[in-house]
Design an enzyme around this catalytic site. Structure first.
Site, PDB file in Angstrom:
ATOM      1  N   SER A  13       0.825  -1.212   0.000  1.00 46.89           N
ATOM      2  CA  SER A  13       0.000   0.000   0.000  1.00 46.89           C
ATOM      3  C   SER A  13       0.861   1.264   0.000  1.00 46.89           C
ATOM      4  O   SER A  13       0.454   2.293  -0.556  1.00 46.89           O
ATOM      5  CB  SER A  13      -0.986  -0.003   1.171  1.00 46.89           C
ATOM      6  N   ASN A  14       2.042   1.199   0.588  1.00 48.02           N
ATOM      7  CA  ASN A  14       2.943   2.364   0.531  1.00 48.02           C
ATOM      8  C   ASN A  14       3.497   2.563  -0.879  1.00 48.02           C
ATOM      9  O   ASN A  14       3.643   3.701  -1.346  1.00 48.02           O
ATOM     10  CB  ASN A  14       4.076   2.205   1.539  1.00 48.02           C
ATOM     11  N   HIS A 109       9.163   3.089   8.361  1.00 42.45           N
ATOM     12  CA  HIS A 109       9.030   2.231   9.545  1.00 42.45           C
ATOM     13  C   HIS A 109       7.813   2.690  10.359  1.00 42.45           C
ATOM     14  O   HIS A 109       7.636   3.891  10.578  1.00 42.45           O
ATOM     15  CB  HIS A 109      10.308   2.334  10.390  1.00 42.45           C
ATOM     16  N   GLU A 142      23.964   0.787   7.715  1.00 48.57           N
ATOM     17  CA  GLU A 142      24.283  -0.618   8.001  1.00 48.57           C
ATOM     18  C   GLU A 142      23.543  -1.169   9.222  1.00 48.57           C
ATOM     19  O   GLU A 142      23.491  -2.377   9.428  1.00 48.57           O
ATOM     20  CB  GLU A 142      25.798  -0.809   8.198  1.00 48.57           C
TER      21      GLU A 142
HETATM   22  C1  GAR Z   1       4.064  -0.798   6.681  1.00 50.74           C
HETATM   23  O1  GAR Z   1       3.367  -0.548   7.869  1.00 50.74           O
HETATM   24  C2  GAR Z   1       5.550  -0.536   6.865  1.00 50.74           C
HETATM   25  O2  GAR Z   1       5.817   0.573   7.661  1.00 50.74           O
HETATM   26  C3  GAR Z   1       5.967  -1.811   7.538  1.00 50.74           C
HETATM   27  O3  GAR Z   1       5.291  -2.821   6.850  1.00 50.74           O
HETATM   28  C4  GAR Z   1       4.055  -2.293   6.373  1.00 50.74           C
HETATM   29  C5  GAR Z   1       3.979  -2.543   4.892  1.00 50.74           C
HETATM   30  O4  GAR Z   1       2.699  -2.183   4.415  1.00 50.74           O
HETATM   31  N1  GAR Z   1       7.389  -1.993   7.468  1.00 50.74           N
HETATM   32  C6  GAR Z   1       8.098  -2.525   8.454  1.00 50.74           C
HETATM   33  O5  GAR Z   1       7.604  -2.912   9.491  1.00 50.74           O
HETATM   34  C7  GAR Z   1       9.568  -2.618   8.185  1.00 50.74           C
HETATM   35  N2  GAR Z   1      10.268  -2.926   9.390  1.00 50.74           N
HETATM   36  P1  GAR Z   1       2.447  -2.076   2.854  1.00 50.74           P
HETATM   37  O6  GAR Z   1       2.997  -3.377   2.237  1.00 50.74           O
HETATM   38  O7  GAR Z   1       0.963  -2.005   2.718  1.00 50.74           O
HETATM   39  O8  GAR Z   1       3.150  -0.862   2.347  1.00 50.74           O
END
Ligand code: GAR
Length: 201
Positions: A13-14, A109, A142
């Site tokens: 979704s992002n 994040h 890193e």
């Molecule tokens: C989002 O909430 C993103 O911030 C998180 O996974 C989700 C992906 O949603 N990422 C992490 O937790 C990375 N450590 P999406 O696939 O709908 O964009």
């Protein structure tokens, strides 16, 4: 015009939020690749619908983590993007890859870093009992979720929240914050001084 590559493992979704802003002209960029470790990720469908080339590197088909990491880096170098966006990419990059694109790789994040790094950030926030959480867009270095912070959006945490309610509220902000950060990058408005990010007006 900047060339952007996405890395995503799931729903995407992002990724879609940035596609929408590119499609409506808010962000002047070309999305040149979706790289995924999961060929069945819904993000792949989103890429196909938007004519974004997909590079599926099926994690399960590699004998070792090192082989997978080497292939991922090879593909990232081959697509040759100006900006790499980790948008729900759920594997930790190996040290070499994480250090390969300084100032050119960002991550979203679902917490206000440096709190609640790693997986299940929303659950960590609920369990800790914070009253405010949110999302962070940061450069990748890193370390794990440790790079210079570009921007953060906050949300309240309510007494009756569970991790799903909080995740939903944060996700709405992610869909604002990530395109905002990508747009700033594409307009060359971001610079880094030590670990502080300076945003030009
Ligand atoms: C989002 O909430 C993103 O911030 C998180 O996974 C989700 C992906 O949603 N990422 C992490 O937790 C990375 N450590 P999406 O696939 O709908 O964009």
């Amino acid at each position: 015009m900047k060339k952007i590559a996405f890395l995503a493992s799931g729903r995407g979704s992002n990724f879609q939020a940035v596609i929408d802003k590119v499609n409506d002209g808010t962000i002047d960029a070309e999305i040149i690749a979706l790289i995924t470790d999961r060929p069945d990720a819904y993000a792949v469908e989103r890429a196909c619908k938007n004519n974004v080339p997909v590079f599926a590197i099926d994690f399960k088909s590699f004998d070792s983590r090192a082989d997978y990491d080497a292939e991922l880096l090879r593909v990232m170098e081959e697509v040759n993007a100006d900006l790499y966006v980790l948008a729900g990419y759920m594997r930790l990059l190996d040290q070499r890859t994480a250090g390969c694109f300084p100032g050119r790789m960002i991550n979203i994040h679902p917490a206000l870093l440096p709190s609640f790094k790693g997986l299940n950030a929303q659950k960590q926030a609920i369990e800790y009992g914070v009253r405010i959480s949110g999302c962070t867009v940061h450069f990748v270095d890193e370390g794990m979720d440790s790079g210079a912070i570009i921007l953060q959006h906050s949300v309240p945490v309510f007494d009756d929240d569970d991790e799903n309610l909080l995740a939903e509220r944060i996700l709405k902000e992610e869909h604002e914050a990530l395109p905002e950060a990508v747009k700033l990058f594409c307009e060359d408005k971001i610079s880094i001084s030590k670990r502080r990010v300076i945003i030009k007006e």
